[in-house]
Design a protein around this motif. Sequence first.
Motif, PDB file in Angstrom:
ATOM      1  N   ASN A 201       1.369  -3.623  12.597  1.00  0.00           N
ATOM      2  CA  ASN A 201       2.295  -3.972  11.788  1.00  0.00           C
ATOM      3  C   ASN A 201       2.052  -4.391  10.326  1.00  0.00           C
ATOM      4  OD1 ASN A 201       4.529  -3.665  13.325  1.00  0.00           O
ATOM      5  ND2 ASN A 201       4.283  -5.551  14.619  1.00  0.00           N
ATOM      6  N   GLN A 204       1.902  -1.332   8.298  1.00  0.00           N
ATOM      7  CA  GLN A 204       3.438  -0.991   7.982  1.00  0.00           C
ATOM      8  C   GLN A 204       3.901  -1.851   7.022  1.00  0.00           C
ATOM      9  OE1 GLN A 204       5.479   1.048  11.863  1.00  0.00           O
ATOM     10  NE2 GLN A 204       4.890  -1.104  12.074  1.00  0.00           N
ATOM     11  N   ALA A 205       3.604  -3.187   7.215  1.00  0.00           N
ATOM     12  CA  ALA A 205       4.244  -4.045   6.018  1.00  0.00           C
ATOM     13  C   ALA A 205       3.832  -3.669   4.953  1.00  0.00           C
ATOM     14  CB  ALA A 205       3.717  -5.758   6.597  1.00  0.00           C
ATOM     15  N   TRP A 208       6.014  -0.729   3.703  1.00  0.00           N
ATOM     16  CA  TRP A 208       7.398  -1.487   3.463  1.00  0.00           C
ATOM     17  C   TRP A 208       7.384  -2.331   2.221  1.00  0.00           C
ATOM     18  CZ3 TRP A 208       7.503  -3.908   9.144  1.00  0.00           C
ATOM     19  CH2 TRP A 208       7.722  -2.774   9.990  1.00  0.00           C
ATOM     20  N   ARG A 209       6.414  -3.302   2.068  1.00  0.00           N
ATOM     21  CA  ARG A 209       6.417  -3.996   0.777  1.00  0.00           C
ATOM     22  C   ARG A 209       6.579  -3.130  -0.437  1.00  0.00           C
ATOM     23  NH1 ARG A 209       1.440  -7.477  -1.197  1.00  0.00           N
ATOM     24  NH2 ARG A 209       0.728  -5.343  -1.683  1.00  0.00           N
ATOM     25  N   ALA A 211       7.754   0.088  -0.696  1.00  0.00           N
ATOM     26  CA  ALA A 211       8.952   0.823  -0.625  1.00  0.00           C
ATOM     27  C   ALA A 211      10.034  -0.056  -0.877  1.00  0.00           C
ATOM     28  CB  ALA A 211       8.968   1.224   0.864  1.00  0.00           C
ATOM     29  N   TYR A 212      10.122  -1.114  -0.465  1.00  0.00           N
ATOM     30  CA  TYR A 212      11.232  -2.011  -0.907  1.00  0.00           C
ATOM     31  C   TYR A 212      10.991  -2.277  -2.239  1.00  0.00           C
ATOM     32  CZ  TYR A 212      11.361  -3.546   4.000  1.00  0.00           C
ATOM     33  OH  TYR A 212      11.564  -3.441   5.477  1.00  0.00           O
ATOM     34  N   VAL A 222      16.179   5.092  -1.248  1.00  0.00           N
ATOM     35  CA  VAL A 222      15.843   4.571   0.275  1.00  0.00           C
ATOM     36  C   VAL A 222      15.540   6.174   0.836  1.00  0.00           C
ATOM     37  CG1 VAL A 222      16.621   4.423   2.601  1.00  0.00           C
ATOM     38  CG2 VAL A 222      16.855   2.628   0.627  1.00  0.00           C
ATOM     39  N   ASP A 226      11.971   7.957   2.407  1.00  0.00           N
ATOM     40  CA  ASP A 226      11.978   8.590   3.666  1.00  0.00           C
ATOM     41  C   ASP A 226      11.237   9.999   3.618  1.00  0.00           C
ATOM     42  OD1 ASP A 226      12.329   6.186   5.264  1.00  0.00           O
ATOM     43  OD2 ASP A 226      14.437   6.536   5.138  1.00  0.00           O
ATOM     44  N   SER A 283      18.318  -6.861   0.631  1.00  0.00           N
ATOM     45  CA  SER A 283      18.740  -6.367   1.903  1.00  0.00           C
ATOM     46  C   SER A 283      19.987  -5.523   1.938  1.00  0.00           C
ATOM     47  CB  SER A 283      18.626  -7.648   2.623  1.00  0.00           C
ATOM     48  OG  SER A 283      17.648  -8.356   2.987  1.00  0.00           O
ATOM     49  N   LEU A 286      19.033  -1.949   0.589  1.00  0.00           N
ATOM     50  CA  LEU A 286      18.171  -1.267   1.747  1.00  0.00           C
ATOM     51  C   LEU A 286      19.376  -0.829   2.702  1.00  0.00           C
ATOM     52  CD1 LEU A 286      15.253  -3.508   2.069  1.00  0.00           C
ATOM     53  CD2 LEU A 286      15.176  -1.274   0.950  1.00  0.00           C
TER      54      LEU A 286
END
Length: 324
Positions: A201, A204-205, A208-209, A211-212, A222, A226, A283, A286
């Motif tokens: 995780n 992954q985080a 994600w960080r 990507a966000y 988005v 992907d 949020s 996303l």
Amino acid sequence: MNATTTPNPASGSTDGPVAVVGTGVIGASWAALFLAHGHDVVAYDPGAGAEAALRAAVQEAWPALSQLGLAEDASPARLRFASSAAEAVADARFVQESGPERIDLKQRLFAELDEATPAAGPIASSSSGLTPSQLQAMCGLHPERIIVGHPFHPVHLIPLVEVVPGRCTDERTVKQTTDLYTALGKKPILVRHEVPGHVTNRLQASLWREAYSLVERGVATVADIDTAISYGPGLRWALLGPLVNQHLSGGTGGMAHTLEHLGPPAQAWMDDLHDVHLTPALSALLVQGVEDELASIDQTAMVAQRDALLVDLLRRKAEQTTLP
């Protein structure tokens, strides 16, 4: 499930059932996997309609598990639903707990499991957010048999499971847990120090960080993010890990060549990675991005196709002899 071998008909045990406590998405998937390997399973969840939902989830998972290979005596009929957590674990040789990630609930539940589970039986938690030492503090009798066994969704298909001992966990519990997961066709990794989020995780985080951040700054949508992963490095990552792939990119010089020649720019990229905060605005951005990406997609069919491809990939990987 890692389909490196067909499930052993003797992989189940006559020494008592496996208990699955908490039968939501994760717990139900665990139950299906245990059943597929010939175990008797006693399950418990206090939710309304939990038994019917569990039995439906097992039936839904069974075709994929059948393709990967069932133990000779595997059957959904070997599932029994208990009326309490204490009843579920009373004769259990192993407990897999997958309750909600709420401290107050976990405290009550682990006190009950600690008291009712036979002393020799490991109690493994699927928790992604709590450390085993936090869970051990909730147990006054046998904290040494508490461990985290953190899987990845869908549990009955994805082989990885993180085995995380706590400060009190004894070696017997680590071995019993790792051996059982391996017999299920899982690919366990041992997390040698407790850290929030364990290992995967956190990896992954980190993705994600950024990507966000790229979405927030308008660098990519988005859907672009992907596509970049699923049609780029993600294809290689499904076969070999990111560090071995990095090694291969160095040609005959391997990782040493890669780090010598690409290390400085990679360091500059890492230094330029942005911190990001999940504000309501981000949020919403996303969520809208995912909705836009999937607007014309039948998500039920998408998940079915994903699982079918996972099964095919696992079967093909099992045929290979040189993948680590």
